[in-house]
Motif scaffolding. Structure first.
Motif, short mmCIF file in Angstrom:
data_model
loop_
_atom_site.label_atom_id
_atom_site.label_comp_id
_atom_site.label_asym_id
_atom_site.label_seq_id
_atom_site.Cartn_x
_atom_site.Cartn_y
_atom_site.Cartn_z
N TYR A 189 0.85 -1.20 0.00
CA TYR A 189 0.00 0.00 0.00
C TYR A 189 0.87 1.23 0.00
O TYR A 189 1.73 1.39 0.88
CB TYR A 189 -0.91 -0.01 1.25
N LEU A 190 0.68 2.10 -0.98
CA LEU A 190 1.52 3.28 -1.16
C LEU A 190 0.69 4.55 -0.97
O LEU A 190 -0.38 4.70 -1.58
CB LEU A 190 2.13 3.28 -2.56
N SER A 191 1.21 5.47 -0.16
CA SER A 191 0.50 6.72 0.11
C SER A 191 0.75 7.72 -1.00
O SER A 191 1.85 7.80 -1.55
CB SER A 191 1.00 7.34 1.41
N ALA A 192 -0.26 8.53 -1.28
CA ALA A 192 -0.09 9.58 -2.29
C ALA A 192 0.82 10.70 -1.75
O ALA A 192 1.50 11.37 -2.52
CB ALA A 192 -1.44 10.14 -2.68
N GLU A 193 0.84 10.90 -0.44
CA GLU A 193 1.59 12.01 0.18
C GLU A 193 1.27 13.32 -0.53
O GLU A 193 2.14 14.16 -0.76
CB GLU A 193 3.10 11.73 0.17
N ALA A 194 0.01 13.50 -0.90
CA ALA A 194 -0.37 14.69 -1.65
C ALA A 194 -0.23 15.94 -0.78
O ALA A 194 0.13 17.01 -1.27
CB ALA A 194 -1.81 14.56 -2.14
N TYR A 195 -0.52 15.80 0.50
CA TYR A 195 -0.50 16.97 1.38
C TYR A 195 0.73 17.06 2.26
O TYR A 195 1.16 18.14 2.63
CB TYR A 195 -1.76 16.96 2.27
N GLU A 196 1.25 15.92 2.64
CA GLU A 196 2.28 15.96 3.68
C GLU A 196 3.14 14.71 3.66
O GLU A 196 2.65 13.62 3.33
CB GLU A 196 1.57 16.01 5.04
N VAL A 197 4.41 14.89 4.05
CA VAL A 197 5.30 13.74 4.27
C VAL A 197 5.60 13.71 5.76
O VAL A 197 6.01 14.72 6.33
CB VAL A 197 6.61 13.91 3.47
N ASN A 198 5.37 12.58 6.40
CA ASN A 198 5.72 12.47 7.82
C ASN A 198 7.22 12.36 7.99
O ASN A 198 7.88 11.63 7.25
CB ASN A 198 5.07 11.23 8.44
N ARG A 199 7.73 13.08 8.97
CA ARG A 199 9.17 13.05 9.26
C ARG A 199 9.57 11.68 9.83
O ARG A 199 8.76 11.05 10.52
CB ARG A 199 9.54 14.13 10.28
N PRO A 200 10.82 11.27 9.57
CA PRO A 200 11.28 10.01 10.15
C PRO A 200 11.14 10.03 11.67
O PRO A 200 11.22 11.09 12.28
CB PRO A 200 12.76 9.96 9.77
N SER A 201 10.93 8.87 12.23
CA SER A 201 10.62 8.81 13.64
C SER A 201 11.42 7.73 14.36
O SER A 201 11.30 6.55 14.05
CB SER A 201 9.13 8.53 13.81
N ARG A 202 12.23 8.18 15.33
CA ARG A 202 12.99 7.21 16.11
C ARG A 202 12.06 6.43 17.02
O ARG A 202 12.26 5.27 17.29
CB ARG A 202 14.05 7.93 16.94
N ALA A 203 10.99 7.10 17.47
CA ALA A 203 10.05 6.44 18.38
C ALA A 203 9.44 5.21 17.71
O ALA A 203 9.26 4.17 18.33
CB ALA A 203 8.95 7.40 18.78
N ARG A 204 9.15 5.35 16.43
CA ARG A 204 8.54 4.22 15.71
C ARG A 204 9.51 3.06 15.64
O ARG A 204 9.16 1.91 15.84
CB ARG A 204 8.15 4.62 14.31
N ALA A 205 10.78 3.40 15.32
CA ALA A 205 11.77 2.33 15.23
C ALA A 205 11.88 1.65 16.59
O ALA A 205 11.98 0.43 16.69
CB ALA A 205 13.11 2.90 14.80
N GLY A 206 11.77 2.46 17.67
CA GLY A 206 11.86 1.90 19.01
C GLY A 206 10.73 0.94 19.29
O GLY A 206 10.93 -0.11 19.91
N ALA A 207 9.54 1.28 18.78
CA ALA A 207 8.39 0.42 19.04
C ALA A 207 8.55 -0.92 18.35
O ALA A 207 7.94 -1.92 18.75
CB ALA A 207 7.11 1.09 18.54
N ALA A 208 9.36 -0.97 17.30
CA ALA A 208 9.54 -2.25 16.62
C ALA A 208 10.55 -3.10 17.36
O ALA A 208 10.79 -4.22 17.03
CB ALA A 208 10.01 -1.99 15.18
#
Ligand code: TRP
Length: 350
Positions: free
Chosen positions: A331-350
């Protein structure tokens, strides 16, 4: 969308795709991207009303799908529902859609005063040959969370799947808890033996093993493969951010048991950035014997930004098991409005 069609060998369908998607998007499609989104659609994180997905089929071909929310010029839950129903009429004029199953359950899922994050979404599905397929997604929580179970039970039994709801309940990972919630009820609008009724559950705060226990409900699911896929794409878990989602596919109503099972991993919540997400997705495709060249082309068709500079381009990766079409979907996002910044917290959750 044209670039995406070209990337996956569907360039001969591009004009048709663009035309139909423009029709479905309506006023949201012609609005300038400098304006804020007309409606805070939950289709994608940045509220784009469209999300792309590429299904990698076992025979090496690809299917392109667009998940779309019809947004009315003056948007709102009822207004968007009316816009979606009008769009459905237009689709039915253009294509031979079978709406009998939808007609059977629509009064359940389309109340006067819809609640929840959406009422009716479409996916528009294009393969190399044959007419496009249309699927509708309905919201089990459209009359409130407390009514979701009875809504789904009634809908399944109206469609002839008596006993299926009890079967699903018996295989819910955490019986009696509200952590496993019905999130979508979907119907293929076609009159064929492979037309599906799909029931999706979101497994909040689940371990891979818990989500996997839902897979036990489907004859086709190979739980070892599900576990391998979840770990490759999502990491070790537990999955405390966006939930793992499972779906059960019901075909002809000759048996209460689901025929197919899919697991959707919200990869974007468990990686630092899209370079990591793509890397994991590649590995998952390879381990399931799928060539990754089309994936690289599809990603490049959707964005030209450096992948490590954002997260969420790759939103979910799913594994489909059993009939009618086993394989992997990205599943690929259009990112038409915004790109989310990279997140260390997310990597931590994994
Ligand atoms: N954006 C929502 C989410 O991520 C809904 C959604 C869009 C979704 N595509 C999906 C959910 C694919 C599961 C799988 O939850």
């Amino acid at each position: 969308m044209r670039r995406l069609c070209l990337a996956i060998g569907l360039e001969h369908r591009a004009d048709e795709v663009v035309e139909v998607v423009a029709d479905l998007l309506g006023p949201a499609g012609t609005r300038g991207l400098a304006e804020p989104p007309l409606w805070r659609s939950d289709v994608a994180d940045d509220h784009s009303p469209v999300e792309y997905s590429v299904a990698f089929e076992e025979d090496g071909s690809h299917t392109l799908r667009m998940l779309i929310e019809c947004v009315a010029a003056a948007p709102g839950p009822r207004q968007n529902m009316a816009a979606a129903l009008a769009a459905l009429d237009r689709l039915a004029e253009r294509y031979p859609l079978a709406t009998d199953k939808f007609d059977e359950v629509r009064d359940l899922f389309l109340p006067e005063d819809p609640q929840g994050v959406f009422t009716l979404w479409f996916s528009f599905v294009v393969r190399s040959e044959g007419p496009p397929m249309v699927k509708v997604y309905l919201n089990p929580e459209v009359r409130g969370q407390a009514k979701a179970d009875s809504l789904v039970r009634t809908a399944l039994s109206r469609l002839g799947f008596t006993g299926s709801f009890d079967w699903i309940l018996a295989h819910q990972p955490r019986p009696g808890s509200t952590l496993d919630r019905f999130s979508f009820f979907a119907l293929d609008l076609e009159d064929t033996a492979s037309a599906r009724v799909k029931l999706y559950q979101s497994h909040f705060a689940a371990t891979a093993a818990e989500a996997q226990s839902a897979a036990g409900a489907a004859d086709a699911a190979d739980t070892a493969r599900v576990a391998e896929f979840t770990a490759l794409v999502g990491g070790p878990g537990p999955f405390l951010r966006r939930p793992l989602v499972s779906s059960h596919t019901f075909l002809a109503s000759d048996s209460a048991r689901p025929k197919g099972y899919s697991l959707y991993v919200p990869v974007r919540d468990y990686v630092r950035d899209d370079a990591v997400a793509l890397d994991r997705t590649r590995r998952a495709l390879r381990s399931f014997g799928v060539d990754t060249a089309a994936l690289e082309r599809a990603v490049r068709a959707v964005t030209d930004r450096p992948l490590a500079e954002g997260v969420g381009l790759l939103a979910h990766v799913s594994l489909r098991m059993g009939p009618p079409r086993p394989g992997v979907t990205v599943y690929l996002s259009a990112e038409a409005y915004e790109v989310n910044r990279p997140s260390r917290a997310r990597a931590g959750a994994a």
